[in-house]
Design a protein around this motif. Structure first.
Motif, mmCIF file in Angstrom:
data_model
loop_
_atom_site.group_PDB
_atom_site.id
_atom_site.type_symbol
_atom_site.label_atom_id
_atom_site.label_comp_id
_atom_site.label_asym_id
_atom_site.label_seq_id
_atom_site.Cartn_x
_atom_site.Cartn_y
_atom_site.Cartn_z
ATOM 1 N N THR A 474 0.673 -1.396 0.036
ATOM 2 C CA THR A 474 0.085 -0.286 0.207
ATOM 3 C C THR A 474 0.880 1.192 0.079
ATOM 4 O OG1 THR A 474 -0.105 -0.042 2.401
ATOM 5 C CG2 THR A 474 -2.001 -0.942 1.018
ATOM 6 N N ALA A 475 0.340 2.279 -0.650
ATOM 7 C CA ALA A 475 1.332 3.586 -0.914
ATOM 8 C C ALA A 475 0.297 4.472 -0.375
ATOM 9 C CB ALA A 475 1.639 3.622 -2.398
ATOM 10 N N VAL A 476 0.661 5.303 0.352
ATOM 11 C CA VAL A 476 -0.158 6.596 0.928
ATOM 12 C C VAL A 476 0.540 7.667 0.139
ATOM 13 C CG1 VAL A 476 -0.882 7.621 3.099
ATOM 14 C CG2 VAL A 476 -0.692 5.535 3.111
ATOM 15 N N PHE A 477 -0.299 8.562 -0.365
ATOM 16 C CA PHE A 477 -0.065 9.621 -1.100
ATOM 17 C C PHE A 477 -0.097 10.839 -0.196
ATOM 18 C CE2 PHE A 477 -1.685 7.697 -5.260
ATOM 19 C CZ PHE A 477 -0.243 6.810 -5.120
ATOM 20 N N ALA A 478 0.708 11.655 -0.551
ATOM 21 C CA ALA A 478 0.465 13.127 0.007
ATOM 22 C C ALA A 478 -0.595 13.980 -0.351
ATOM 23 C CB ALA A 478 1.859 13.917 -0.096
ATOM 24 N N ASP A 479 -1.236 13.690 -1.271
ATOM 25 C CA ASP A 479 -2.294 14.560 -1.616
ATOM 26 C C ASP A 479 -3.622 13.521 -1.517
ATOM 27 O OD1 ASP A 479 -0.967 16.835 -2.808
ATOM 28 O OD2 ASP A 479 -0.328 15.234 -4.066
ATOM 29 N N GLU A 480 -4.832 14.215 -1.549
ATOM 30 C CA GLU A 480 -6.089 13.832 -1.354
ATOM 31 C C GLU A 480 -6.543 12.817 -2.381
ATOM 32 O OE1 GLU A 480 -9.436 16.287 -0.532
ATOM 33 O OE2 GLU A 480 -8.177 17.374 0.825
ATOM 34 N N PRO A 481 -7.279 11.736 -2.344
ATOM 35 C CA PRO A 481 -7.415 10.742 -3.237
ATOM 36 C C PRO A 481 -8.277 11.441 -4.403
ATOM 37 C CG PRO A 481 -7.955 9.809 -1.215
ATOM 38 C CD PRO A 481 -7.657 11.223 -1.026
ATOM 39 N N ASP A 482 -8.102 10.961 -5.675
ATOM 40 C CA ASP A 482 -8.967 11.560 -6.938
ATOM 41 C C ASP A 482 -8.808 12.917 -7.044
ATOM 42 O OD1 ASP A 482 -10.652 11.212 -9.004
ATOM 43 O OD2 ASP A 482 -12.220 11.174 -7.841
ATOM 44 N N THR A 483 -7.473 13.463 -6.913
ATOM 45 C CA THR A 483 -7.194 14.853 -7.329
ATOM 46 C C THR A 483 -6.337 14.887 -8.372
ATOM 47 O OG1 THR A 483 -5.630 15.096 -5.557
ATOM 48 C CG2 THR A 483 -7.597 15.762 -4.872
ATOM 49 N N PRO A 484 -6.198 16.026 -9.171
ATOM 50 C CA PRO A 484 -5.060 15.829 -10.310
ATOM 51 C C PRO A 484 -3.829 15.551 -9.863
ATOM 52 C CG PRO A 484 -6.878 17.712 -10.333
ATOM 53 C CD PRO A 484 -6.943 17.079 -9.152
ATOM 54 N N SER A 485 -3.238 16.135 -8.638
ATOM 55 C CA SER A 485 -2.172 15.729 -8.222
ATOM 56 C C SER A 485 -1.894 14.376 -7.777
ATOM 57 C CB SER A 485 -1.758 16.753 -6.991
ATOM 58 O OG SER A 485 -2.853 16.595 -6.139
ATOM 59 N N ALA A 486 -2.956 13.838 -7.216
ATOM 60 C CA ALA A 486 -2.858 12.323 -6.929
ATOM 61 C C ALA A 486 -2.811 11.508 -7.979
ATOM 62 C CB ALA A 486 -4.099 12.063 -5.813
ATOM 63 N N ARG A 487 -3.660 11.908 -8.938
ATOM 64 C CA ARG A 487 -3.682 10.939 -10.113
ATOM 65 C C ARG A 487 -2.179 11.084 -10.890
ATOM 66 N NH1 ARG A 487 -9.295 12.390 -13.445
ATOM 67 N NH2 ARG A 487 -10.771 12.188 -11.274
ATOM 68 N N ALA A 488 -1.672 12.399 -10.717
ATOM 69 C CA ALA A 488 -0.212 12.447 -11.531
ATOM 70 C C ALA A 488 0.652 11.420 -10.405
ATOM 71 C CB ALA A 488 0.343 13.875 -11.491
ATOM 72 N N THR A 489 0.534 11.480 -9.275
ATOM 73 C CA THR A 489 1.399 10.552 -8.393
ATOM 74 C C THR A 489 1.108 9.044 -8.992
ATOM 75 O OG1 THR A 489 1.556 12.038 -6.588
ATOM 76 C CG2 THR A 489 2.110 9.784 -6.227
ATOM 77 N N VAL A 490 0.142 8.684 -9.251
ATOM 78 C CA VAL A 490 -0.225 7.371 -9.817
ATOM 79 C C VAL A 490 0.726 7.019 -11.065
ATOM 80 C CG1 VAL A 490 -2.054 5.837 -10.666
ATOM 81 C CG2 VAL A 490 -2.491 6.950 -8.703
ATOM 82 N N THR A 491 0.306 7.916 -11.864
ATOM 83 C CA THR A 491 1.049 7.954 -13.242
ATOM 84 C C THR A 491 2.775 7.709 -12.914
ATOM 85 O OG1 THR A 491 -0.413 9.314 -14.403
ATOM 86 C CG2 THR A 491 1.748 9.066 -15.383
ATOM 87 N N ARG A 492 3.240 8.681 -11.704
ATOM 88 C CA ARG A 492 4.629 8.604 -11.693
ATOM 89 C C ARG A 492 5.037 7.242 -11.103
ATOM 90 N NH1 ARG A 492 3.717 13.912 -10.213
ATOM 91 N NH2 ARG A 492 3.386 13.390 -8.137
ATOM 92 N N VAL A 493 4.149 6.643 -10.208
ATOM 93 C CA VAL A 493 4.391 5.297 -9.539
ATOM 94 C C VAL A 493 4.521 4.391 -10.765
ATOM 95 C CG1 VAL A 493 3.522 3.678 -8.106
ATOM 96 C CG2 VAL A 493 3.708 6.074 -7.374
ATOM 97 N N ARG A 494 3.619 4.210 -11.719
ATOM 98 C CA ARG A 494 3.636 3.280 -12.586
ATOM 99 C C ARG A 494 4.802 3.536 -13.659
ATOM 100 N NH1 ARG A 494 -3.099 3.696 -14.238
ATOM 101 N NH2 ARG A 494 -3.578 2.191 -12.734
ATOM 102 N N ASP A 495 5.293 4.679 -13.777
ATOM 103 C CA ASP A 495 6.366 4.781 -14.382
ATOM 104 C C ASP A 495 7.720 4.380 -13.849
ATOM 105 O OD1 ASP A 495 4.913 6.009 -16.591
ATOM 106 O OD2 ASP A 495 5.438 8.018 -16.033
ATOM 107 N N ALA A 496 7.724 4.644 -12.604
ATOM 108 C CA ALA A 496 8.965 4.083 -11.856
ATOM 109 C C ALA A 496 8.936 2.471 -11.442
ATOM 110 C CB ALA A 496 8.986 4.725 -10.335
ATOM 111 N N LEU A 497 7.757 1.945 -11.795
ATOM 112 C CA LEU A 497 7.915 0.338 -11.461
ATOM 113 C C LEU A 497 7.629 -0.397 -13.066
ATOM 114 C CD1 LEU A 497 5.351 0.182 -8.344
ATOM 115 C CD2 LEU A 497 7.979 0.178 -8.699
ATOM 116 N N ASP A 498 7.570 0.366 -13.950
ATOM 117 C CA ASP A 498 7.670 -0.190 -15.335
ATOM 118 C C ASP A 498 8.601 -1.220 -15.587
ATOM 119 O OD1 ASP A 498 6.430 -0.442 -17.813
ATOM 120 O OD2 ASP A 498 8.029 0.943 -18.635
ATOM 121 N N GLY A 499 8.460 -2.294 -16.093
ATOM 122 C CA GLY A 499 9.195 -3.182 -16.189
ATOM 123 C C GLY A 499 9.260 -4.287 -15.196
ATOM 124 N N SER A 500 8.813 -4.013 -13.898
ATOM 125 C CA SER A 500 8.710 -4.970 -12.657
ATOM 126 C C SER A 500 7.623 -5.900 -12.633
ATOM 127 C CB SER A 500 8.742 -4.130 -11.568
ATOM 128 O OG SER A 500 7.539 -3.238 -11.213
#
Length: 692
Positions: A474-500
């Motif tokens: 589980t990953a706790v984000f610094a921003d509220e769920p379902d906000t543009p900044s939280a969605r951007a964090t999801v994208t960054r996490v997926r990019d960081a874990l790409d290939g794993s």
């Protein structure tokens, strides 16, 4: 020279209807004996399917994760949880306790006691400022039974609020709390919405007919059709895996009643006209059906086929909405062209009392619609250009719409889950109530934790458990769920874990994947719906030029409706929309908006063959103006009842469709289309040849 006459000779009654497949059907519906068989058939269908209508709310699935396309990471995360983790059929509830002056020992004791009574609850976490404490607990859920989760959350809320120290604020939020709030929002609304919609339709029909009896007939036929359609949808959802959620359920109710009443208004208007020509009501109804059946069936077929295009969407709820709409429209259309005619014939002319139609020597063409038609004929170009400019100006306002609607903006009032999320945002990492779920192979777990923790916007990463070769993080984000900044964090996490091989799910990931899927749907379905509507217009009118102009008019009307709605949203304090509103609005305003143009232009074409192009356009507007305006008011009024629902999405849908229908009825169909047709001249009917 402009024809300003107010009446036209009726002429001799037309010959009996020629033999054809359509007319054999008409003969069966309007026959002196067969009409009773029609009524008996509807009673039988009502007895079989109608009994299931009240159960429709029992098969709704309002969990957003179940709507996602199969190829999204969020869906894959759910599939891994279902396959390898025993508690996949549970949602997480987060209970947060806050006191602005700081928690007291009694407050902490209350939180600890509640935590101990919640099976599977996590350890309590206290905020750094000492003003809040929270814990999470799994809540059972079942995809086919909303009461399971709803009852569990309701029990948790009652348990935690019981015996609370004075001044202690207690909220249940998280995924379970949010889903429960949606269930509460729509719980019992099917019956209430049906009642309010029926009341509005009744009022409009009373004003339209000014008869103490007549309004009951179309209302009864439309209600029975709607009720049967609800029963059919329930059976398909129960036994054929048709996806039904709160949105599709209330859309079915409102749309079926509104559209069915529209078809009834058109038929009754033509029936009254034919009663002025014939003494025999069976013959009058047969000719009324003969004249309006092509327009009604073309209108219904357009909506049905356009809505079935939604099955090519990516979202499961989009795919389910199409068949639901198609079933509703098809059933109420069948009721309008079979049950309603049989009822009217059985009741006779007295049902129109006190304005009982009698056979007349002339047909009345007077009234305000004849005067409007004459005025448009005098200056067609000035009118259509001016109207188009006004609509274009409204359409320009649509570019100000913002699709970044957050979770706390999805209800018209502050729910328990939203209040809890706000409390968490004040005292903890804002994403604590809805951590992202990461599933990865056991061998990659340690590396994944380290990589995810370094992503900007991630406050903490924790290892929950392992099963079936997968580890759940589980990953706790610094921003509220379902906000543009939280969605951007999801994208960054997926990019960081790409290939794993890791997949990232959770509420914010669901919102992100939903937005991407909706964008794909718009690109595919909007052109497809336009193509369907264009094809239906060409088949009905047999005129390519007219069909292209009409398509352009409804697209302009849609843009204007979006702009008008956007201005209303901002005025009401709900400026952000869910992106799905764009496709929803397009389907209804194009597929339904074309209805009124079909009614107008099919009558104009009929009159143009008899009296020439210009007289045909004037007569088409004069003869259909009143009934189409009434139909538009009915449909706008029925969709406006959505504003009583406590979700912003329903309110915005209601305002968009109601405003768009009114624009289409009062501006596009009444001014723009007839002015364009008159200015274009007889070439608008190309390749059909019609004289001036």
């Amino acid at each position: 020279m402009t024809d300003t006459s107010v009446s036209r000779p009726q002429g001799p009654a037309p010959a009996p209807l020629p033999p054809s497949r359509w007319n054999r059907y008409i003969a069966a519906v309007t026959g002196r004996r067969s009409k009773w068989a029609v009524l008996a058939a509807w009673v039988l269908v009502l007895m079989v399917a109608g009994g299931f209508a009240a159960k429709l709310s029992q098969v709704q699935d309002n969990d957003p994760a179940s709507w996602l396309p199969a190829d999204s990471q969020s869906t894959r995360a759910v599939e891994i949880a279902e396959r390898h983790f025993a508690d996949h059929d549970r949602a997480t509830a987060v209970v947060v306790y806050t006191r602005d002056g700081g928690l007291t020992p009694a407050d902490l004791a209350k939180a600890d006691a509640d935590r101990r009574t919640a099976p599977g609850a996590t350890a309590a976490t206290r905020s750094a400022d000492g003003k809040a404490v929270l814990f999470s607990a799994p809540v059972p859920m079942a995809s086919n039974d909303n009461t399971v989760l709803g009852d569990a959350v309701d029990k948790l809320r009652k348990t935690t609020s019981a015996g609370a120290p004075s001044g202690l604020d207690i909220r249940v939020t998280g995924q379970a709390g949010t889903i429960a709030d949606y269930i509460d929002a729509y719980s019992g609304m099917d019956g209430a919405l049906l009642g309010v919609t029926l009341a509005i339709v009744t009022l409009v029909l009373l004003v339209t007919y000014r008869s103490p009896v007549l309004w009951l007939v179309p209302l009864l036929a439309t209600f029975l059709g709607t009720w049967i359609a609800m029963g059919v949808v329930y059976l398909l959802a129960k036994h054929a895996d048709l996806k039904v959620d709160g949105q599709s359920s209330y859309v079915l109710t409102v749309l079926a009643l509104g559209v069915g009443t529209d078809y009834a208004l058109l038929l009754i208007a033509r029936y009254r006209e034919e009663l002025g020509r014939r003494a025999d009501r069976h013959e009058a109804m047969a000719h009324a059906l003969h004249r309006c059946l092509p327009a009604v069936t073309a209108s219904a077929a357009t909506v049905v086929i356009a809505s079935l295009c939604l099955v090519f969407g990516k979202m499961n709820n989009t795919q389910g909405l199409g068949p639901v709409i198609a079933i509703g429209v098809a059933v109420v259309c069948l009721a309008a062209v079979s049950l309603l005619p049989a009822l009217l014939i059985c009741l006779g002319r007295w049902v129109f009392w006190p304005r009982r139609p009698t056979v007349q020597a002339t047909r009345s063409d007077g009234g305000p619609w004849r005067r409007l038609a004459t005025a448009i004929d005098a200056r067609p170009r000035r009118i259509w250009v001016g109207t188009a400019l006004v609509l274009a100006a409204l359409a320009a306002a649509s570019f100000t719409l913002d699709s970044g609607q957050r979770l706390d903006e999805q209800f018209t009032k502050t729910t328990d889950a939203i209040a809890g999320q706000r409390q968490i945002g004040r005292h903890f990492a804002a994403g604590s109530s809805e951590p992202a779920d990461i599933y990865v192979a056991d061998a990659q777990a340690a590396t994944t934790v380290a990589r995810a923790a370094k992503v900007p916007g991630v406050a903490a990463v924790a290892k929950e458990r392992s099963s079936g070769g997968y580890t759940h993080l589980t990953a706790v984000f610094a921003d509220e769920p379902d906000t543009p900044s939280a969605r951007a964090t999801v994208t960054r996490v997926r990019d960081a874990l790409d290939g794993s091989g890791a997949v990232v799910g959770g509420q914010t990931a669901v919102a992100l994947d939903t937005s991407h899927a909706q964008g794909t749907e718009e690109a595919v379905l909007i052109p497809l719906i336009l193509a369907v509507v264009l094809a239906m217009l060409v088949l009905l009118l047999r005129a390519v030029t007219a069909s292209l102009l009409l398509i352009a008019s409804v697209v302009l009307s849609y843009g204007a409706a979006l702009g008008l709605a956007g201005l209303l949203y901002r005025a009401l304090g709900h400026p952000h929309i869910d992106r799905g509103l764009l496709l929803f609005g397009f389907l209804f305003l194009v597929a339904l908006g074309i209805d009124y143009t079909i009614f107008l232009m099919s009558r104009a074409r009929e009159e143009a063959h008899l009296h020439g192009h210009r007289a045909g356009i004037r007569d088409g507007l004069s003869l259909t103006g009143g009934v189409i305006t009434s139909a538009g008011l009915v449909l706008a009024a029925t969709f406006s009842v959505l504003v009583v629902l406590p979700t912003v999405g329903a309110l915005q849908q209601g305002l968009l469709i109601a405003g768009g229908v009114l624009l289409d009825t009062l501006v596009v169909r009444s001014l723009l289309v007839p002015a364009l047709a008159l200015d274009a001249g007889k070439r608008i009917w190309w390749p059909t040849r019609i004289e001036d």
